[in-house]
Design an enzyme around this catalytic site. Sequence first.
Site, PDB file in Angstrom:
ATOM      1  N   ARG A  25     -10.855   0.990  14.216  1.00 24.50           N
ATOM      2  CA  ARG A  25     -10.803   1.614  12.912  1.00 24.50           C
ATOM      3  C   ARG A  25     -11.884   1.032  12.013  1.00 24.50           C
ATOM      4  NH1 ARG A  25      -4.864   2.381  10.320  1.00 24.50           N
ATOM      5  NH2 ARG A  25      -5.171   0.275   9.547  1.00 24.50           N
ATOM      6  N   LYS A  83       0.834  -1.213   0.000  1.00 18.49           N
ATOM      7  CA  LYS A  83       0.000   0.000   0.000  1.00 18.49           C
ATOM      8  C   LYS A  83       0.871   1.267   0.000  1.00 18.49           C
ATOM      9  CE  LYS A  83      -0.252  -0.197   5.040  1.00 18.49           C
ATOM     10  NZ  LYS A  83      -1.051  -0.708   6.166  1.00 18.49           N
ATOM     11  N   TYR A 120      17.774  31.272   6.547  1.00 18.86           N
ATOM     12  CA  TYR A 120      16.700  32.054   7.160  1.00 18.86           C
ATOM     13  C   TYR A 120      16.888  32.159   8.664  1.00 18.86           C
ATOM     14  CZ  TYR A 120      14.195  31.568   2.748  1.00 18.86           C
ATOM     15  OH  TYR A 120      13.833  31.614   1.436  1.00 18.86           O
ATOM     16  N   MET A 147      13.001  25.821   0.594  1.00 21.79           N
ATOM     17  CA  MET A 147      12.013  25.203  -0.299  1.00 21.79           C
ATOM     18  C   MET A 147      12.667  24.170  -1.218  1.00 21.79           C
ATOM     19  SD  MET A 147       8.830  25.190  -1.251  1.00 21.79           S
ATOM     20  CE  MET A 147       7.913  26.715  -1.134  1.00 21.79           C
TER      21      MET A 147
HETATM   22  C1  LIG Z   1      -0.464  -1.801   6.755  1.00 28.83           C
HETATM   23  C2  LIG Z   1      -1.108  -3.061   7.176  1.00 28.83           C
HETATM   24  C3  LIG Z   1      -0.349  -4.219   7.382  1.00 28.83           C
HETATM   25  C4  LIG Z   1       1.164  -4.235   7.284  1.00 28.83           C
HETATM   26  O1  LIG Z   1       1.714  -3.683   8.443  1.00 28.83           O
HETATM   27  P1  LIG Z   1       3.295  -3.638   8.681  1.00 28.83           P
HETATM   28  O2  LIG Z   1       3.426  -3.440  10.134  1.00 28.83           O
HETATM   29  O3  LIG Z   1       3.813  -2.507   7.876  1.00 28.83           O
HETATM   30  O4  LIG Z   1       3.845  -4.941   8.236  1.00 28.83           O
HETATM   31  C5  LIG Z   1      -1.018  -5.379   7.715  1.00 28.83           C
HETATM   32  N1  LIG Z   1      -2.356  -5.404   7.827  1.00 28.83           N
HETATM   33  C6  LIG Z   1      -3.121  -4.310   7.627  1.00 28.83           C
HETATM   34  C7  LIG Z   1      -4.601  -4.412   7.780  1.00 28.83           C
HETATM   35  C8  LIG Z   1      -2.534  -3.111   7.311  1.00 28.83           C
HETATM   36  O5  LIG Z   1      -3.282  -2.021   7.133  1.00 28.83           O
END
Ligand SMILES: *Cc1c(COP(=O)(O)O)cnc(C)c1O
Length: 399
Positions: free
Chosen positions: A133, A35, A262, A335
Amino acid sequence: MADLWVEVDLDAVKHNYRQITSVLTTGSKVMAVVKGDCYGLGAVEVSKSLQEEGCKDFAVTTVDEALVLRENGIEETILVLGPSGPQEWPKAIENKIQLTVSQLDWILILEKIANEIGAEVKVQLKVETGMGRTGFNETIIEDLGKALHNAPHIVVEGIYTHFARAAQRDHTYTRIQHDKYQSIINRLEELGVNISQKHVCNSAAFLDYPQYHYDMVRIGTLLGGHFPTISFRDKLDLRDPWKAKARIVHIQKVTKGTFVGYQSIYKAKTDTTLAVIAVGYADGFGVEPRFIPQGIIDLAKIIIKNIAALWRIQLGQERIIFKGKSIRIAGKVGMQLTVLDVGDLECSLGDEVEIPLRRTLANPRIFRFYKKNKKIIRMRIIKEGFLSVNTEYSNSTNI
Ligand SMILES: *Cc1c(COP(=O)(O)O)cnc(C)c1O
């Protein structure tokens, strides 16, 4: 010739994958969580190299991310972990993308859409056990069982939950989450819902609970060569595939007492050389997420840092690697320009420095070079924020 670029070593990703599988409990497999463009590394490139290692399961957050993988030749299982909506489901079903179902009213709509298309849809149920969540909580399991009975086109492939405190190694809380998960499964089985796949582990839980590996573990962080926290660092031998580099584009010799940047926060303590690199916060450099202090010691550190800044003393600032030596950033990051105090090190225009650019914050417009077998195999440039130019390299070793 680029003045700022990123190198991603796909051999390091493959090495990390093999490290993970070497401690995987027999009968389980790795689902690569790619992801967020694989935590900034590049989801397509990483997934392709994991395919070569035999990885057959991938996960992302959104349907759009899953479609990008499909379009780029990832034909294996792709699970969407996050919430999705009915407008995306026909496309997901056509592309055989697995959806996560975590709301009761989705089942009715999803069944209707799958029925109209005349195809089965494979889903995974997400249950909420303490992350707060997404997911079904234990109070609606009876209704869930009933809804699934009336949805013949929905095939439940698996059931999973996500741990909130595994990285903190809060074993009590994690066990409570696990026990809730198990009791929800038991209840669903009594209601006649057949589930083939169980999975609960993210990177931290994977390292601490081999008994929870079940059918699959969902790994993101470790693949990218990071540990959830440094307390895990002895558990595997990981390699960091990510290197961000910049070239020196301006050099100036200055005398003791020269102010830099700055607010003149930096003042040269001796005669020295200032070198400028073309990177700044427009590139995602020097932009730190605002952390909530984790306890009194952390809070004290933040206060001390701020007090020291009153005397133009920069404490705990990240350093930059030049010719194998660590050097200081002089003053505030701008920047698109950053000044380095290189002291009496020899430096020339065009010299390379390695910079601590966070992979999740790095601007996607920055040039990317992907390396495999010590050769550059692919370059990625995104121009104007939307046009993607990918160049396949065959034999090149130079940037
Ligand atoms: C992001 C995520 C993972 C992976 O987590 P890591 O700690 O980065 O390995 C696993 N399961 C779900 C539902 C996630 O959102």
